[in-house]
Design a protein around this motif. Structure first.
Motif, PDB file in Angstrom:
ATOM      1  N   GLN A   2       0.837  -1.088  -0.015  1.00 49.57           N
ATOM      2  CA  GLN A   2       0.060  -0.054  -0.024  1.00 49.57           C
ATOM      3  C   GLN A   2       0.733   1.254  -0.060  1.00 49.57           C
ATOM      4  O   GLN A   2       0.687   2.211  -0.625  1.00 49.57           O
ATOM      5  CB  GLN A   2      -0.781  -0.073   1.157  1.00 49.57           C
ATOM      6  N   PRO A   5     -11.360  -2.523   3.197  1.00 45.95           N
ATOM      7  CA  PRO A   5     -11.225  -1.644   2.076  1.00 45.95           C
ATOM      8  C   PRO A   5     -10.043  -0.572   2.172  1.00 45.95           C
ATOM      9  O   PRO A   5      -9.568  -0.289   3.448  1.00 45.95           O
ATOM     10  CB  PRO A   5     -12.688  -0.558   2.100  1.00 45.95           C
ATOM     11  N   SER A  61      -7.401   2.754   0.207  1.00 50.04           N
ATOM     12  CA  SER A  61      -7.371   3.840  -0.201  1.00 50.04           C
ATOM     13  C   SER A  61      -8.020   3.858  -1.698  1.00 50.04           C
ATOM     14  O   SER A  61      -7.674   2.885  -2.336  1.00 50.04           O
ATOM     15  CB  SER A  61      -6.017   4.341  -0.077  1.00 50.04           C
ATOM     16  N   THR A  62      -8.543   4.970  -1.702  1.00 51.34           N
ATOM     17  CA  THR A  62      -8.820   5.235  -3.200  1.00 51.34           C
ATOM     18  C   THR A  62      -8.280   6.499  -3.825  1.00 51.34           C
ATOM     19  O   THR A  62      -8.928   7.015  -5.030  1.00 51.34           O
ATOM     20  CB  THR A  62     -10.736   5.420  -3.315  1.00 51.34           C
ATOM     21  N   THR A 117      -5.422   8.509  -5.931  1.00 55.02           N
ATOM     22  CA  THR A 117      -4.741   8.488  -7.143  1.00 55.02           C
ATOM     23  C   THR A 117      -3.298   7.572  -6.402  1.00 55.02           C
ATOM     24  O   THR A 117      -2.610   8.076  -5.704  1.00 55.02           O
ATOM     25  CB  THR A 117      -4.460   9.898  -7.463  1.00 55.02           C
ATOM     26  N   SER A 133      -3.456   4.443  -5.800  1.00 51.41           N
ATOM     27  CA  SER A 133      -3.749   3.149  -5.159  1.00 51.41           C
ATOM     28  C   SER A 133      -4.693   2.251  -6.203  1.00 51.41           C
ATOM     29  O   SER A 133      -5.473   2.689  -7.156  1.00 51.41           O
ATOM     30  CB  SER A 133      -4.789   3.364  -3.885  1.00 51.41           C
ATOM     31  N   THR A 134      -4.233   0.990  -6.096  1.00 52.38           N
ATOM     32  CA  THR A 134      -5.008   0.039  -6.814  1.00 52.38           C
ATOM     33  C   THR A 134      -6.405  -0.071  -6.338  1.00 52.38           C
ATOM     34  O   THR A 134      -7.351  -0.561  -7.128  1.00 52.38           O
ATOM     35  CB  THR A 134      -4.431  -1.631  -6.934  1.00 52.38           C
ATOM     36  N   GLY A 135      -6.710   0.454  -5.189  1.00 51.53           N
ATOM     37  CA  GLY A 135      -8.209   0.176  -4.725  1.00 51.53           C
ATOM     38  C   GLY A 135      -8.622  -1.231  -4.364  1.00 51.53           C
ATOM     39  O   GLY A 135      -9.702  -1.424  -3.889  1.00 51.53           O
ATOM     40  N   LYS A 136      -7.631  -2.138  -4.034  1.00 51.24           N
ATOM     41  CA  LYS A 136      -7.785  -3.394  -3.621  1.00 51.24           C
ATOM     42  C   LYS A 136      -8.200  -3.505  -2.338  1.00 51.24           C
ATOM     43  O   LYS A 136      -7.891  -2.510  -1.454  1.00 51.24           O
ATOM     44  CB  LYS A 136      -6.619  -4.251  -3.861  1.00 51.24           C
ATOM     45  N   HIS A 137      -8.957  -4.779  -1.853  1.00 48.66           N
ATOM     46  CA  HIS A 137      -9.088  -4.801  -0.329  1.00 48.66           C
ATOM     47  C   HIS A 137      -7.859  -5.490   0.206  1.00 48.66           C
ATOM     48  O   HIS A 137      -7.210  -6.100  -0.516  1.00 48.66           O
ATOM     49  CB  HIS A 137     -10.357  -5.928  -0.242  1.00 48.66           C
ATOM     50  N   ARG A 157      -6.552   8.981   2.056  1.00 52.84           N
ATOM     51  CA  ARG A 157      -7.616   8.001   2.008  1.00 52.84           C
ATOM     52  C   ARG A 157      -8.353   8.131   0.945  1.00 52.84           C
ATOM     53  O   ARG A 157      -8.666   7.220   0.210  1.00 52.84           O
ATOM     54  CB  ARG A 157      -8.403   8.356   3.240  1.00 52.84           C
ATOM     55  N   THR A 158      -8.343   9.545   0.402  1.00 50.66           N
ATOM     56  CA  THR A 158      -9.046   9.738  -1.008  1.00 50.66           C
ATOM     57  C   THR A 158      -8.174  10.925  -1.526  1.00 50.66           C
ATOM     58  O   THR A 158      -7.369  11.377  -0.986  1.00 50.66           O
ATOM     59  CB  THR A 158     -10.636  10.042  -0.861  1.00 50.66           C
TER      60      THR A 158
END
Length: 402
Positions: A77, A149, A151-152, A154, A156-160, A209-210
């Protein structure tokens, strides 16, 4: 999901306890049994590697594989968002330039260091699993527990994930522990000051986080001015979290090495462990460059309301004569381990890794440290903690010759 046989199958009271305990019975497990039928690891003859590999050795390796997978998950991450972006780390997709620049306030080489630490932890987990399989033992795979869940922002892959880097409560007492003459193993009531007291209360994010966490920041010739205090605080939190994670491995490997029987397994622990120490040494040096700022996490998606204050540790208390017994030496550039009490006060202080006792730095203590850190907040499967604590208890229960 199949249940895995308990790693301890002998009939001693300790092993019977693990076999029959609620933890072992309730654990959601990793594979189909400790050993494959093709190779019975514990029946090998004594040779260059000394005594045969024992069930205790396998328990230690399996726990370490699990711990390294947990570490790899959190480092991936960090690498996605702030590490050097290349194909050596699978899945990175450009990073987060603003977060990366905030990290570089600590040191310009932070992206490379993050990348390399990530690569190291992935290699540790992979090697330990490969070695286990080579001896007929089941490898460890926690990937099905990656349900948190992430980070979303820029980059981050957004994976769990297995770990949560957005609600951390970081114990920074490692800072004074390595700058003190006192040793938690031999001075159990000795105090150790927090380098950043506010990180040890409430919850703090170490990654954006976003993209809202980076709003208002920009790149410039002086990023200390163009990057918001909020994003700098996130990056500085990460800097101390890096050191917190790696100081755990620094103590864990020598603690478990004292329980190993087989010389080849001992060689593995003595070879991987110092790389964790190299990581820790790097990160505590860089964290000491944090600027004196204060930020309150309010008004952003996922805000916790926590306030963090970073002091200028370059101006913190240095060494005293006689040396302080209050664990309050915090000067940032004192990154070499201060000689401390060890084994017997009559032997005089010595520079060592500390602690190295099962109670304070064994496998169960390591997992409890992760829990206290907030790494598993959001993990809804109770089987996860049941399993990792079971693996930890079995590793701590290992003894030479068993």
């Amino acid at each position: 999901m199949k249940k895995e046989g308990n790693a301890f199958t002998r009939s001693s009271n300790r092993r019977a306890f693990f076999k029959n305990s609620a933890v072992a019975a309730g654990a959601v497990t990793v594979g189909g049994g400790l050993l494959s039928k093709a190779s019975f690891a514990f029946g090998q003859d004594e040779g260059e590697s000394g005594p045969p590999i024992t069930r205790g050795d396998i328990a230690i390796l399996r726990f370490l594989s699990a711990a390294e997978q947990i570490e790899a998950d959190l480092w991936v991450q960090y690498s996605e968002l702030g590490g050097t972006q290349d194909n050596e780390i699978s899945g990175v997709n450009g990073g987060n330039p603003l977060y990366t620049a905030a990290l570089q306030i600590l040191d310009g080489d932070m992206p490379q260091y993050i990348h390399d630490n990530t690569d190291d932890e992935i290699s540790h987990h992979r090697f330990l699993n490969n070695f286990l399989e080579s001896k007929g033992a089941k490898p460890v795979d926690l990937s099905h527990f990656a349900t948190i869940p992430g980070s979303t922002a820029t980059g981050s892959t957004g994976k769990h994930r297995l770990t949560n880097l957005m609600q951390l409560t970081i114990d920074t007492s490692f800072w004074s522990r390595y700058r003190s003459i006192t040793n938690p193993d031999f001075d159990p009531r000795a105090p150790f000051a927090q380098a950043v007291p506010s990180l040890n209360v409430k919850q703090h994010t170490a990654i954006p986080r976003t993209d809202m966490d980076t709003v208002g920041s920009s790149l410039s010739s002086d990023n200390t001015q163009s990057i918001t205090t909020h994003l700098q605080a996130i990056a500085f939190t990460a800097g101390f979290h890096f050191a917190f994670i790696e100081v755990g491995g620094t103590s864990l490997y020598p603690t478990l090495a004292q329980k190993v029987t087989n010389l080849e397994v001992l060689r593995i622990l003595l070879s991987i462990g110092p790389s964790e120490t190299m990581h820790f040494q790097t990160w505590q040096d860089k964290a000491g460059n944090a600027l004196p700022i204060t930020d309150t996490d309010i008004g952003f998606p996922g805000s916790t309301g926590a306030t963090v204050t970073f002091a200028d540790l370059t101006k913190a208390q240095g060494e005293t004569n006689p040396e302080s017994l209050n664990g309050d030496t915090l000067q940032s550039n004192l990154i070499m381990p201060e000689p401390c009490h060890f084994l017997d006060p009559a032997l005089e202080p010595v520079a060592i890794i500390r602690p190295t006792s099962t109670k304070r730095s064994g496998a169960v203590a390591a997992i409890q440290g992760f829990v206290n850190d907030g790494l598993f907040i959001g993990q809804k499967d109770p089987g996860f903690l049941s399993l990792v604590f079971q693996l930890a208890a079995e590793a701590d229960g290992a003894r030479r010759g068993f």
